[in-house]
Design a protein around this motif. Structure first.
Motif, PDB file in Angstrom:
ATOM      1  N   ASP A  13       0.838  -1.201   0.000  1.00  0.00           N
ATOM      2  CA  ASP A  13       0.000   0.000   0.000  1.00  0.00           C
ATOM      3  C   ASP A  13       0.868   1.244   0.000  1.00  0.00           C
ATOM      4  O   ASP A  13       1.816   1.360   0.765  1.00  0.00           O
ATOM      5  CB  ASP A  13      -0.909   0.018   1.229  1.00  0.00           C
ATOM      6  CG  ASP A  13      -1.954  -1.083   1.160  1.00  0.00           C
ATOM      7  OD1 ASP A  13      -2.262  -1.526   0.029  1.00  0.00           O
ATOM      8  OD2 ASP A  13      -2.446  -1.484   2.222  1.00  0.00           O
ATOM      9  N   GLY A  14       0.555   2.171  -0.867  1.00  0.00           N
ATOM     10  CA  GLY A  14       1.269   3.441  -0.918  1.00  0.00           C
ATOM     11  C   GLY A  14       2.467   3.471  -1.843  1.00  0.00           C
ATOM     12  O   GLY A  14       3.001   4.532  -2.126  1.00  0.00           O
ATOM     13  N   MET A  15       2.937   2.327  -2.325  1.00  0.00           N
ATOM     14  CA  MET A  15       4.087   2.327  -3.220  1.00  0.00           C
ATOM     15  C   MET A  15       3.666   2.801  -4.605  1.00  0.00           C
ATOM     16  O   MET A  15       2.643   2.387  -5.121  1.00  0.00           O
ATOM     17  CB  MET A  15       4.726   0.941  -3.309  1.00  0.00           C
ATOM     18  CG  MET A  15       5.977   0.940  -4.176  1.00  0.00           C
ATOM     19  SD  MET A  15       6.676  -0.682  -4.411  1.00  0.00           S
ATOM     20  CE  MET A  15       7.539  -0.869  -2.888  1.00  0.00           C
ATOM     21  N   LEU A  16       4.467   3.678  -5.186  1.00  0.00           N
ATOM     22  CA  LEU A  16       4.143   4.259  -6.486  1.00  0.00           C
ATOM     23  C   LEU A  16       4.953   3.656  -7.624  1.00  0.00           C
ATOM     24  O   LEU A  16       4.682   3.942  -8.780  1.00  0.00           O
ATOM     25  CB  LEU A  16       4.367   5.775  -6.425  1.00  0.00           C
ATOM     26  CG  LEU A  16       3.612   6.482  -5.293  1.00  0.00           C
ATOM     27  CD1 LEU A  16       4.006   7.933  -5.231  1.00  0.00           C
ATOM     28  CD2 LEU A  16       2.120   6.321  -5.461  1.00  0.00           C
ATOM     29  N   GLY A  17       5.956   2.859  -7.322  1.00  0.00           N
ATOM     30  CA  GLY A  17       6.771   2.229  -8.357  1.00  0.00           C
ATOM     31  C   GLY A  17       8.111   1.778  -7.799  1.00  0.00           C
ATOM     32  O   GLY A  17       8.393   1.931  -6.614  1.00  0.00           O
ATOM     33  N   TRP A  18       8.934   1.239  -8.688  1.00  0.00           N
ATOM     34  CA  TRP A  18      10.273   0.765  -8.343  1.00  0.00           C
ATOM     35  C   TRP A  18      11.299   1.690  -8.978  1.00  0.00           C
ATOM     36  O   TRP A  18      11.066   2.255 -10.041  1.00  0.00           O
ATOM     37  CB  TRP A  18      10.507  -0.654  -8.854  1.00  0.00           C
ATOM     38  CG  TRP A  18       9.601  -1.662  -8.254  1.00  0.00           C
ATOM     39  CD1 TRP A  18       8.520  -2.242  -8.849  1.00  0.00           C
ATOM     40  CD2 TRP A  18       9.669  -2.211  -6.943  1.00  0.00           C
ATOM     41  NE1 TRP A  18       7.921  -3.123  -7.986  1.00  0.00           N
ATOM     42  CE2 TRP A  18       8.614  -3.123  -6.808  1.00  0.00           C
ATOM     43  CE3 TRP A  18      10.531  -2.021  -5.870  1.00  0.00           C
ATOM     44  CZ2 TRP A  18       8.385  -3.834  -5.646  1.00  0.00           C
ATOM     45  CZ3 TRP A  18      10.310  -2.747  -4.710  1.00  0.00           C
ATOM     46  CH2 TRP A  18       9.253  -3.642  -4.600  1.00  0.00           C
ATOM     47  N   CYS A  19      12.460   1.786  -8.335  1.00  0.00           N
ATOM     48  CA  CYS A  19      13.525   2.610  -8.910  1.00  0.00           C
ATOM     49  C   CYS A  19      14.881   2.024  -8.539  1.00  0.00           C
ATOM     50  O   CYS A  19      15.054   1.438  -7.464  1.00  0.00           O
ATOM     51  CB  CYS A  19      13.417   4.045  -8.398  1.00  0.00           C
ATOM     52  SG  CYS A  19      14.428   5.196  -9.348  1.00  0.00           S
ATOM     53  N   LEU A  20      15.837   2.189  -9.432  1.00  0.00           N
ATOM     54  CA  LEU A  20      17.221   1.830  -9.170  1.00  0.00           C
ATOM     55  C   LEU A  20      17.829   2.947  -8.325  1.00  0.00           C
ATOM     56  O   LEU A  20      17.637   4.128  -8.618  1.00  0.00           O
ATOM     57  CB  LEU A  20      17.972   1.705 -10.495  1.00  0.00           C
ATOM     58  CG  LEU A  20      19.452   1.380 -10.438  1.00  0.00           C
ATOM     59  CD1 LEU A  20      19.677  -0.003  -9.836  1.00  0.00           C
ATOM     60  CD2 LEU A  20      20.048   1.435 -11.832  1.00  0.00           C
ATOM     61  N   ALA A 113      -1.944  13.555 -13.004  1.00  0.00           N
ATOM     62  CA  ALA A 113      -1.650  12.253 -12.392  1.00  0.00           C
ATOM     63  C   ALA A 113      -0.357  12.371 -11.582  1.00  0.00           C
ATOM     64  O   ALA A 113       0.688  11.858 -11.975  1.00  0.00           O
ATOM     65  CB  ALA A 113      -1.512  11.184 -13.465  1.00  0.00           C
ATOM     66  N   PRO A 114      -0.395  13.064 -10.422  1.00  0.00           N
ATOM     67  CA  PRO A 114       0.839  13.346  -9.677  1.00  0.00           C
ATOM     68  C   PRO A 114       1.491  12.123  -9.053  1.00  0.00           C
ATOM     69  O   PRO A 114       2.635  12.180  -8.654  1.00  0.00           O
ATOM     70  CB  PRO A 114       0.382  14.320  -8.591  1.00  0.00           C
ATOM     71  CG  PRO A 114      -1.066  14.025  -8.413  1.00  0.00           C
ATOM     72  CD  PRO A 114      -1.569  13.597  -9.761  1.00  0.00           C
ATOM     73  N   ARG A 115       0.797  10.997  -8.969  1.00  0.00           N
ATOM     74  CA  ARG A 115       1.360   9.791  -8.349  1.00  0.00           C
ATOM     75  C   ARG A 115       1.812   8.769  -9.379  1.00  0.00           C
ATOM     76  O   ARG A 115       2.086   7.625  -9.046  1.00  0.00           O
ATOM     77  CB  ARG A 115       0.326   9.169  -7.416  1.00  0.00           C
ATOM     78  CG  ARG A 115      -0.057  10.075  -6.258  1.00  0.00           C
ATOM     79  CD  ARG A 115      -1.176   9.491  -5.410  1.00  0.00           C
ATOM     80  NE  ARG A 115      -0.907   8.163  -4.915  1.00  0.00           N
ATOM     81  CZ  ARG A 115      -0.221   7.866  -3.811  1.00  0.00           C
ATOM     82  NH1 ARG A 115       0.279   8.833  -3.088  1.00  0.00           N
ATOM     83  NH2 ARG A 115      -0.032   6.617  -3.440  1.00  0.00           N
TER      84      ARG A 115
END
Length: 192
Positions: A13-20, A113-115
């Motif tokens: 919940d609350g995660m917007l994506g993955w990043c390196l 779409a800020p998220r």
């Protein structure tokens, strides 16, 4: 542009994506022959966490666009191109902050779409890139010519296959790994 970010099964919940992500190296080499040793970089302190979005344009050989908190103002994110050799400890982290999403999106940020990350990593892509950057690699020269797209592990193998051709380790030192198409001479051992 389609959103290819994480699905509900991939994220909490609350995660917007993955990043390196990576940390700024404790010591960075600058100047002629890398003799000027500094702590961190001009914009980031040593150990600072940098978020590395997927490359949308070529910032130059072994350079990477990065988002992080500036050493002078740790409240705001800035976008800067950094040298890959100034980074260490590559890994994958989840993105939870809208401010971070805004910084990672840069000029492509959509206020409606800020998220939403506009150019997201998949977890697998980011992990493959982190694994590749965490392995020590050495540049290769073949018969005196540089081949920047070919690299080998550290320490280098004695033989290397390139396009079906066997290359032989000729020299390994501070100026890189040198391979030759000529096999090494066979040592003659007298019979007793």
């Amino acid at each position: 542009m389609t959103y290819t970010g994480p699905t509900e099964e991939d994220t909490s919940d609350g995660m917007l994506g993955w990043c390196l992500v990576a940390n700024v190296a404790r010591e960075t080499a600058h100047g002629e022959s890398g003799l000027d040793i500094q702590h961190g970089t001009k914009h980031f302190r040593a150990g600072a966490l940098l978020w590395l979005p997927p490359v949308r344009w070529d910032p130059g050989h072994c350079r990477w666009p990065a988002v992080g908190r500036h050493r002078g103002n740790s409240r705001r994110y800035i976008n800067v191109v950094v040298r890959a050799e100034d980074l260490e400890n590559f890994r994958v982290k989840g993105v939870y902050s809208e401010a971070l999403v805004r910084a990672l999106n840069g000029y492509e940020h959509d206020l409606a779409a800020p998220r939403t990350l506009q150019n997201p990593w998949t977890r697998e892509q980011a992990q493959r890139r982190a694994d590749a950057w965490n392995q020590p690699r050495e540049p290769v020269r073949i018969d005196g010519r540089s081949h920047p797209w070919i690299s080998v592990s550290n320490p280098p193998p004695a033989e290397l296959q390139v396009d079906g051709e066997t290359l032989y380790l000729a020299h390994y030192g501070t100026r890189g790994t040198h391979y030759s198409r000529t096999p090494p001479p066979v040592e003659w051992i007298p019979e007793s």
